[in-house]
Design a protein around this motif. Structure first.
Motif, PDB file in Angstrom:
ATOM      1  N   ILE A   1      14.215 -44.633 -54.317  1.00 17.56           N
ATOM      2  CA  ILE A   1      12.898 -44.362 -54.893  1.00 17.56           C
ATOM      3  C   ILE A   1      11.793 -45.057 -54.109  1.00 17.56           C
ATOM      4  O   ILE A   1      10.696 -44.543 -53.990  1.00 17.56           O
ATOM      5  CB  ILE A   1      12.871 -44.789 -56.377  1.00 17.56           C
ATOM      6  CG1 ILE A   1      13.863 -43.933 -57.149  1.00 17.56           C
ATOM      7  CG2 ILE A   1      11.485 -44.661 -56.975  1.00 17.56           C
ATOM      8  CD1 ILE A   1      14.044 -44.335 -58.582  1.00 17.56           C
ATOM      9  N   THR A   2      12.074 -46.206 -53.550  1.00 18.91           N
ATOM     10  CA  THR A   2      11.046 -46.995 -52.873  1.00 18.91           C
ATOM     11  C   THR A   2      10.796 -46.568 -51.439  1.00 18.91           C
ATOM     12  O   THR A   2      10.026 -47.218 -50.755  1.00 18.91           O
ATOM     13  CB  THR A   2      11.450 -48.484 -52.879  1.00 18.91           C
ATOM     14  OG1 THR A   2      12.690 -48.611 -52.200  1.00 18.91           O
ATOM     15  CG2 THR A   2      11.567 -49.009 -54.288  1.00 18.91           C
ATOM     16  N   ALA A   3      11.432 -45.521 -50.961  1.00 22.73           N
ATOM     17  CA  ALA A   3      11.264 -45.112 -49.562  1.00 22.73           C
ATOM     18  C   ALA A   3      10.678 -43.719 -49.473  1.00 22.73           C
ATOM     19  O   ALA A   3      11.402 -42.744 -49.312  1.00 22.73           O
ATOM     20  CB  ALA A   3      12.601 -45.177 -48.846  1.00 22.73           C
ATOM     21  N   PRO A   4       9.348 -43.582 -49.566  1.00 23.12           N
ATOM     22  CA  PRO A   4       8.756 -42.248 -49.427  1.00 23.12           C
ATOM     23  C   PRO A   4       8.884 -41.750 -47.989  1.00 23.12           C
ATOM     24  O   PRO A   4       8.831 -42.531 -47.044  1.00 23.12           O
ATOM     25  CB  PRO A   4       7.297 -42.470 -49.801  1.00 23.12           C
ATOM     26  CG  PRO A   4       7.047 -43.913 -49.524  1.00 23.12           C
ATOM     27  CD  PRO A   4       8.350 -44.614 -49.761  1.00 23.12           C
ATOM     28  N   LEU A   5       9.091 -40.472 -47.851  1.00 21.92           N
ATOM     29  CA  LEU A   5       9.278 -39.872 -46.538  1.00 21.92           C
ATOM     30  C   LEU A   5       8.271 -38.751 -46.370  1.00 21.92           C
ATOM     31  O   LEU A   5       8.191 -37.858 -47.210  1.00 21.92           O
ATOM     32  CB  LEU A   5      10.705 -39.326 -46.418  1.00 21.92           C
ATOM     33  CG  LEU A   5      11.057 -38.615 -45.120  1.00 21.92           C
ATOM     34  CD1 LEU A   5      10.995 -39.593 -43.957  1.00 21.92           C
ATOM     35  CD2 LEU A   5      12.422 -38.000 -45.223  1.00 21.92           C
ATOM     36  N   GLN A   6       7.503 -38.830 -45.282  1.00 21.60           N
ATOM     37  CA  GLN A   6       6.547 -37.779 -44.988  1.00 21.60           C
ATOM     38  C   GLN A   6       6.735 -37.325 -43.552  1.00 21.60           C
ATOM     39  O   GLN A   6       6.924 -38.146 -42.652  1.00 21.60           O
ATOM     40  CB  GLN A   6       5.115 -38.283 -45.155  1.00 21.60           C
ATOM     41  CG  GLN A   6       4.707 -38.461 -46.603  1.00 21.60           C
ATOM     42  CD  GLN A   6       3.253 -38.844 -46.697  1.00 21.60           C
ATOM     43  OE1 GLN A   6       2.813 -39.746 -46.017  1.00 21.60           O
ATOM     44  NE2 GLN A   6       2.517 -38.151 -47.545  1.00 21.60           N
ATOM     45  N   THR A   7       6.670 -36.028 -43.360  1.00 23.36           N
ATOM     46  CA  THR A   7       6.784 -35.481 -42.017  1.00 23.36           C
ATOM     47  C   THR A   7       6.079 -34.131 -41.979  1.00 23.36           C
ATOM     48  O   THR A   7       5.945 -33.450 -42.990  1.00 23.36           O
ATOM     49  CB  THR A   7       8.261 -35.336 -41.597  1.00 23.36           C
ATOM     50  OG1 THR A   7       8.289 -34.843 -40.260  1.00 23.36           O
ATOM     51  CG2 THR A   7       9.026 -34.409 -42.509  1.00 23.36           C
TER      52      THR A   7
END
Length: 143
Positions: A31-37
């Motif tokens: 949950i604490t690791a947002p991923l954007q690409t």
């Protein structure tokens, strides 16, 4: 003499007995690791696929494991197997099962993988059987 025979029989029975466990899990993103690409992949999801692998361990060493593994997949938890440099036999078995599922089906990825881990652990040796189930994912394009 009779007491020594009884005591040694009890020790031998304890050494030959063991325990068995089963764990079913599926990977999820923390949950604490947002991923954007900005990369978009078009993945076609196909039929259900499966792969199986088995590892035998004696003391802290693994023997009889597969020689080919899926690389670049994190299974969570510690990667050192009780902090020892010999590797984690469960992660080895999961990686081998994933490799078998992908190569047998011709998939690029496993969509929604679910791992079933069965262990039979005795004092000095044990076996770990892993089955992975998921869906065949084929990458059509990456933009």
């Amino acid at each position: 003499m009779k007491k020594i025979l009884i005591a040694s029989s009890l020790v031998m029975a304890g050494a030959l007995s063991g325990c068995s466990s089963m764990n079913v899990s599926s990977n999820s993103m923390p949950i604490t690791a947002p991923l954007q690409t900005d990369i978009k992949a078009d993945v076609e999801v196909g039929e259900k696929i499966t792969g199986k692998a088995s590892v035998t361990k004696i003391l802290f060493f693994t023997i009889g494991s597969d020689k080919q593994f899926a690389d670049g997949v994190s299974y969570g938890g510690s990667s050192g197997g009780m902090g020892l440099p010999f590797g984690d036999p469960v992660s080895k078995a999961k990686s081998a099962a994933a490799y078998k599922a992908v190569t047998a089906s011709g998939a690029d990825i496993i969509v929604a993988p679910r791992y079933t881990v069965e262990t039979e652990d005795f004092l000095v040796f044990g076996t770990i059987n892993v089955t992975v189930e998921g869906y065949k994912g084929t990458i059509k394009s990456i933009k």
